[in-house]
Enzyme design. Structure first.
Site, PDB file in Angstrom:
ATOM      1  N   CYS A 167      13.908   9.676   8.752  1.00 47.84           N
ATOM      2  CA  CYS A 167      13.734   9.276  10.156  1.00 47.84           C
ATOM      3  C   CYS A 167      15.064   9.211  10.886  1.00 47.84           C
ATOM      4  CB  CYS A 167      12.966   7.957  10.258  1.00 47.84           C
ATOM      5  SG  CYS A 167      13.443   6.770   9.028  1.00 47.84           S
ATOM      6  N   GLU A 220       9.193   0.296  11.370  1.00 47.48           N
ATOM      7  CA  GLU A 220      10.290   1.268  11.314  1.00 47.48           C
ATOM      8  C   GLU A 220       9.665   2.639  11.497  1.00 47.48           C
ATOM      9  OE1 GLU A 220      13.405   0.638  11.244  1.00 47.48           O
ATOM     10  OE2 GLU A 220      13.389  -1.469  10.649  1.00 47.48           O
ATOM     11  N   GLU A 259       9.832  14.769  16.396  1.00 49.96           N
ATOM     12  CA  GLU A 259      10.360  14.619  15.049  1.00 49.96           C
ATOM     13  C   GLU A 259       9.699  15.671  14.153  1.00 49.96           C
ATOM     14  OE1 GLU A 259       9.388  10.978  12.878  1.00 49.96           O
ATOM     15  OE2 GLU A 259      11.494  10.870  12.297  1.00 49.96           O
ATOM     16  N   LYS A 318       0.897  -1.166   0.000  1.00 50.13           N
ATOM     17  CA  LYS A 318       0.000   0.000   0.000  1.00 50.13           C
ATOM     18  C   LYS A 318       0.927   1.205   0.000  1.00 50.13           C
ATOM     19  CE  LYS A 318      -1.918   2.940   2.148  1.00 50.13           C
ATOM     20  NZ  LYS A 318      -1.668   4.376   1.903  1.00 50.13           N
TER      21      LYS A 318
END
Ligand code: ADP
Ligand code: MG
Length: 499
Positions: free
Chosen positions: A299, A264, A401, A190
């Site tokens: 990331c 992750e 983040e 997806k």
């Protein structure tokens, strides 16, 4: 199988239009059952470049059934044969690197020379790496008793649901689909709403070689298309890269079916620069680590840079000069180093973090480089990279983040204090230490809480090196042999009584 071999299409706009309104299910390009689409926008201009098919639960169901059927024969192929086919996909993709690179640049705003072309090349390389590992799907024999033969074997799980984000869609997809398929699973991807095209093209190219149904790809929205994939009873494993928030939702959905997951997630990676470090190398490492060429949308971005007091000011000056020298511009132009943020939503979010940081007492926002002046880019989501000084490690900007070109350089005096602050984070993805002192370097590798610790370098994900976070950064490893064995197979123990 390759009679009507696809020819590379170097005009990314033409290719984007051609890929409109298509899911790839059971080896065939089809529209969504509902017929619905959603716009794909070039973030450098806000032009609509395609209308992607909007998959939903009904499409997921068709894809899972086809994948389950295909998996049965796929798993019967010798592992090395599967590996060879994946390597063949890698070779074929080498002919498509340029078209795919241009398509990534068009849909994500990532500069062609510094990012998109590199990513398209790495995609093929990851397939080649995993394709060579088929013969590593070995079991063990265990001494038990005389006359008893005890052994273990690695078996595929079945249908693997794969959900990927938009920042490095091809690379992150490769790290999941390649080991899953070599291990004998079939895969349904997806894609991310913001970047459905380049990954679809790559899967279309691969489907010229793979049996139908082994690799399918759906585009669509997270809750409407991603969630039904995770929840479908025919899916036996989910592998996800994305935000912590969505990762936790997926973990919860998977737990209801008791299926394994690989996650992750985010990061807030520290970089510690000691007074005795090679200053120029450390500055280069910060530029690479912070992924300024990717607008910081990584990331593992080195978004907390702890610099010892004696070299702090020189480090900031040199870092600023380096980033100033980078050119922001049209992602499709060769001369461009830095492109755009992915979307309006991320653009607003990054801007609001910068505005919030500027309000902190003592904070200074050093703005780098220059916004492009071209008329056609004036609606682009360009953000000047910002190096913050005077922000403390407990400030929101150092804790959350940002996923944008914003880093905090934090001054420290004592090594012990740097280690303590580096580890004082919810995340644990990557960390680096820069020093000429071997004892300090070794000590830091033992004490930094992260899945990947590097000394005097800031490399990105490498094939064959396990990659994955601890704490809120995720569950499990990718990019290595271990990833294929631990995340895409299940072990069976067999005991044969010969007495
Ligand atoms: P962001 O929204 O910041 O890009 P996400 O983690 O939400 O990050 O998105 C990463 C991927 O997860 C995308 O492909 C997205 O469509 C998908 N996703 C988002 N929400 C869900 C959900 N509830 N279930 C399954 N997949 C989801
Ligand atoms: Mg989301």
């Amino acid at each position: 199988m390759l009679q009507n071999r696809l020819e590379p299409v170097l005009d990314p706009r033409a290719l984007a239009r051609a890929l409109s309104n298509k899911l790839l299910i059971d080896g065939t390009l089809v529209p969504a059952v509902s017929g619905r689409t959603f716009p794909v926008v070039n973030p450098a201009t806000q032009e609509r470049v395609a209308d992607a098919a909007e998959g939903a639960a009904g499409d997921v169901d068709v894809a899972v059934k086809a994948a389950a059927k295909a998996q049965k024969s796929w798993a019967k192929l010798a592992a090395r044969e599967r590996g060879k086919l994946i390597q063949e996909c890698g070779r074929l993709l080498n002919d498509h690197v340029e078209e795919i690179a241009r398509l990534i640049a068009l849909e994500t705003g990532k500069a062609l020379r510094t990012e998109s072309r590199v990513e398209a090349g790495v995609f093929a390389d990851i397939l080649t790496f995993y394709g060579g590992l088929g013969s590593e799907l070995k079991g063990e024999s265990v001494p038990f008793k005389p006359g008893m033969l005890t052994l273990t074997q690695r078996e595929p799980i079945g249908v693997v649901g794969t959900i990927i984000p938009w920042n490095v869609p091809l690379l992150l997809m490769a790290l999941k689909i390649a080991p899953a398929m070599v291990a004998g699973n079939s895969v349904i991807v997806k894609s991310a709403e913001e970047a459905p095209l380049a990954v679809l093209r790559a899967c279309q190219v691969m489907n010229q070689i793979l049996p139908p149904g082994v690799l399918s790809i759906l585009s669509g929205d997270g809750p409407q298309c991603g969630a039904p994939l995770v929840e479908h009873k025919g899916v036996g494993k989910v592998t996800f890269t994305g935000s912590v928030e969505t990762g936790k939702l997926i973990y919860k959905m998977a737990s209801a079916k008791l299926i394994p997951v690989t996650l992750e997630l985010g990061g807030k990676s520290p970089m510690i620069v000691m007074n005795d470090a090679d200053l120029d190398k450390a500055v280069d490492g910060a530029v690479i680590g912070m992924r300024f060429t990717r607008q910081g949308q990584s990331c593992t971005a080195s978004s907390r840079i702890f610099v010892q007091d004696a070299i702090h000011d020189a480090f900031v000056a040199k870092l600023k000069a380096k980033v100033d020298a980078m050119k922001m511009g049209d992602p499709l132009e060769e001369g461009t180093d830095i492109g755009t943020i992915i979307s309006q939503q991320q653009f607003d979010k990054v801007k609001s973090y910068i505005a919030f940081g500027e309000k902190a007492a003592g904070a200074v926002a050093h703005r780098c480089s220059a916004l492009p002046r071209n008329k056609e880019l004036e609606r682009g989501f360009y953000v000047q990279p910002v190096i913050f000084t005077g922000i403390s490690n407990d400030h929101k900007l150092a804790r959350e983040e940002i996923f944008g070109p914003v880093t905090c350089v934090i001054k420290f005096k004592e090594y012990e204090d740097a280690i303590r602050q580096a580890n004082d984070s919810d995340f644990g993805l990557a960390a680096t230490i820069w020093t000429r002192d071997l004892k300090t370097a070794l000590d830091a590798t033992q004490r930094l809480e992260a899945g990947l610790v590097q000394v005097n370098q800031n490399l990105v994900v490498q094939a064959n090196m396990s990659y994955g976070g601890i704490k809120q950064s995720g569950l499990g490893k990718e990019a290595s042999l271990e990833s294929m064995l631990e995340h895409f197979t299940q072990k069976k123990t067999i005991i044969i009584n010969l007495n």
